[in-house]
Design a protein around this motif. Sequence first.
Motif, PDB file in Angstrom:
ATOM      1  N   LEU A  64       0.803  -1.234   0.000  1.00  0.00           N
ATOM      2  CA  LEU A  64       0.000   0.000   0.000  1.00  0.00           C
ATOM      3  C   LEU A  64       0.832   1.279   0.000  1.00  0.00           C
ATOM      4  N   PRO A  65       1.932   1.374   0.777  1.00  0.00           N
ATOM      5  CA  PRO A  65       2.707   2.629   0.704  1.00  0.00           C
ATOM      6  C   PRO A  65       3.201   2.929  -0.712  1.00  0.00           C
ATOM      7  N   ALA A  66       3.656   1.890  -1.411  1.00  0.00           N
ATOM      8  CA  ALA A  66       4.142   2.102  -2.786  1.00  0.00           C
ATOM      9  C   ALA A  66       2.985   2.460  -3.711  1.00  0.00           C
ATOM     10  N   ARG A  67       1.862   1.810  -3.491  1.00  0.00           N
ATOM     11  CA  ARG A  67       0.692   2.136  -4.324  1.00  0.00           C
ATOM     12  C   ARG A  67       0.252   3.567  -4.086  1.00  0.00           C
ATOM     13  N   ARG A  68       0.271   3.978  -2.801  1.00  0.00           N
ATOM     14  CA  ARG A  68      -0.140   5.344  -2.474  1.00  0.00           C
ATOM     15  C   ARG A  68       0.762   6.347  -3.196  1.00  0.00           C
ATOM     16  N   ALA A  69       2.063   6.044  -3.194  1.00  0.00           N
ATOM     17  CA  ALA A  69       3.000   6.935  -3.899  1.00  0.00           C
ATOM     18  C   ALA A  69       2.637   6.986  -5.383  1.00  0.00           C
ATOM     19  N   ALA A  70       2.265   5.825  -5.949  1.00  0.00           N
ATOM     20  CA  ALA A  70       1.892   5.788  -7.370  1.00  0.00           C
ATOM     21  C   ALA A  70       0.604   6.590  -7.601  1.00  0.00           C
ATOM     22  N   TRP A  71      -0.372   6.454  -6.708  1.00  0.00           N
ATOM     23  CA  TRP A  71      -1.614   7.224  -6.861  1.00  0.00           C
ATOM     24  C   TRP A  71      -1.327   8.723  -6.791  1.00  0.00           C
ATOM     25  N   ASP A  72      -0.396   9.096  -5.892  1.00  0.00           N
ATOM     26  CA  ASP A  72      -0.144  10.520  -5.677  1.00  0.00           C
ATOM     27  C   ASP A  72       0.727  11.133  -6.760  1.00  0.00           C
ATOM     28  N   ALA A  73       1.310  10.287  -7.606  1.00  0.00           N
ATOM     29  CA  ALA A  73       2.167  10.825  -8.663  1.00  0.00           C
ATOM     30  C   ALA A  73       1.363  11.691  -9.628  1.00  0.00           C
ATOM     31  N   GLU A  74       0.027  11.544  -9.632  1.00  0.00           N
ATOM     32  CA  GLU A  74      -0.778  12.331 -10.582  1.00  0.00           C
ATOM     33  C   GLU A  74      -1.053  13.759 -10.100  1.00  0.00           C
ATOM     34  N   VAL A  75      -0.785  14.051  -8.833  1.00  0.00           N
ATOM     35  CA  VAL A  75      -1.000  15.423  -8.370  1.00  0.00           C
ATOM     36  C   VAL A  75       0.321  16.152  -8.242  1.00  0.00           C
ATOM     37  N   ALA A  76       0.221  17.490  -8.117  1.00  0.00           N
ATOM     38  CA  ALA A  76       1.409  18.336  -8.134  1.00  0.00           C
ATOM     39  C   ALA A  76       2.399  17.919  -7.056  1.00  0.00           C
ATOM     40  N   PRO A  77       3.698  18.015  -7.368  1.00  0.00           N
ATOM     41  CA  PRO A  77       4.696  17.680  -6.351  1.00  0.00           C
ATOM     42  C   PRO A  77       4.564  18.598  -5.150  1.00  0.00           C
ATOM     43  N   GLY A  78       5.007  18.114  -4.008  1.00  0.00           N
ATOM     44  CA  GLY A  78       4.867  18.909  -2.793  1.00  0.00           C
ATOM     45  C   GLY A  78       3.632  18.509  -2.021  1.00  0.00           C
ATOM     46  N   THR A  79       2.746  17.800  -2.694  1.00  0.00           N
ATOM     47  CA  THR A  79       1.552  17.309  -2.016  1.00  0.00           C
ATOM     48  C   THR A  79       1.962  16.217  -1.043  1.00  0.00           C
TER      49      THR A  79
END
Lengths: 176, 337
Positions: free
Chosen positions: A148-163
């Motif tokens: 899940l932590p890696a998946r979460r990082a993958a999901w968050d890759a679509e929003v602006a950095p710094g999020t």
Amino acid sequence: MDGPHKEQPAHGPAGTGWEPTIVAFFCTWCTYTAADLAGTSRLKYPPHARVIRVMCSGRVDPQFVVEAFARGADGVLIGGCHPGDCHYQEGNYKTLRRVALLRRVLGEMGIEDGRLRLEWISASEGEKVARVITEMVETLRALGPLALPARRAAWDAEVAPGTVEAVPAAAAGGER
Amino acid sequence: MAQSGKPRVAFYWCASCGGCEEAVVDLAEDILGVVEAADIAFWPVALDVKRRDLEGLADGSLAAAFINGAIRTAEQEEMAHLLRRKAQLLIAFGACAHLGGVPALANLWDRAAIFRKVYEDAPSVVNEQGTRPQEVVPVDGERLTLPAFRDTVRALNQVVDVDYYLPGCPPTPKIIKEALEAILSGRLPPRGSVLAPDVALCEQCPLKDTKPEQLLLKEFRRPHEVLIDPKTCLLAQGILCLGPATRGGCEALCPRAHMPCTGCFGPTSRVVDVGAKMISAVASMVDATDPQAAEAILNTIPDPVGTFYRYSLAASRLRRRIQTPPPEAVRAQAAGG
């Protein structure tokens, strides 16, 4: 919450890559004692379970289970006294019902059935601890990493950095 | 400060139904008090103010910005960042901004599945060419653009820092008014607070006295299946009321109208994952000790995720449905690659 708690790195024999991580909640009266017995009896079983001792399997809030998955567990094992044997009369019955409902929710969230296991293991059943953990490791190997932590990082890759992943608002909130 | 010397505030609408905007209007004559005390510098639903006007303001020149709705598109994300820059205080207004809200239930699917349903599979759709919205379309030498539609719906604080949260679907006029007064007078609790009482809804429910010490239920029933007794705790009648795991502050509006709480105020400060907490509470009430009987009773809850995470899926610890098997990148990372 993520906070200062670092995700567990994948472990296992060098070169073989991923090995499953199991978070095991064992009740102190039965399953934890059984795990102790497995140890003193020198039974061999795989080293993948991190055991957390709780006073009763009924203490295992479903929040603990989702938290374990969210922090990187591939499987969660709950061990309690056999029905009728609960030190607190009916803690394990509550566990039984909670796991039944939680299992449906996890299924809808795409988390396979084999990742959450509930077993009744009495204090004398050291060999059952060894067998259940061995079986669960096999099941998880077949299912692969939940990650899940890696998946979460993958999901968050679509929003602006710094999020950043925010702390749940309610947990951060004080009383007004 | 504006030329009038009054603090400036802004309201903005992201992925939500519009009910939160209505809630501001629902302040009725109290809105006059707001207008008297503050300049509304930006409120697209009510005032003809453009994005460039907002961009023209100095950073930090808004006293407060209220954003309702979850974050689904790139445009909403940009506006959240823009308002964060312009405002001293950013307030998540309503359940969608607070926890993801109902729009976050779309996290049970991904973008491809949603587009397939909406642009092909829905019974009323005729779309023989399989047309889909494009982010960029050239037309007569011009570029027409649409905001990107994200795979995952997010709560506001998963995109920008949020100072305060106004819970509710929508927040009630009373808590909006109290929050506005607190903000305009500067009497605010610690940052990160939810601006509502930190007690379970049951505490505010007029039916509280009829809630048994121990609840044991043989089945769960939906409101349309029974004649609700208006004088008895809804849970005691087998109706799934989320009062025990939900923050109070609405003064039990729904139970007062003989409808169960669906959890829109989110959790109290002691709860991290409100759905899991409610699963715990509900399962404890099941009157069965053998697995089959327990399962049969629990199966009378038709949609557990939609029930327990109705407003909070984005903010839950799991956040969205997991696609299996994991993508290659995830596998590699999990293996320590």
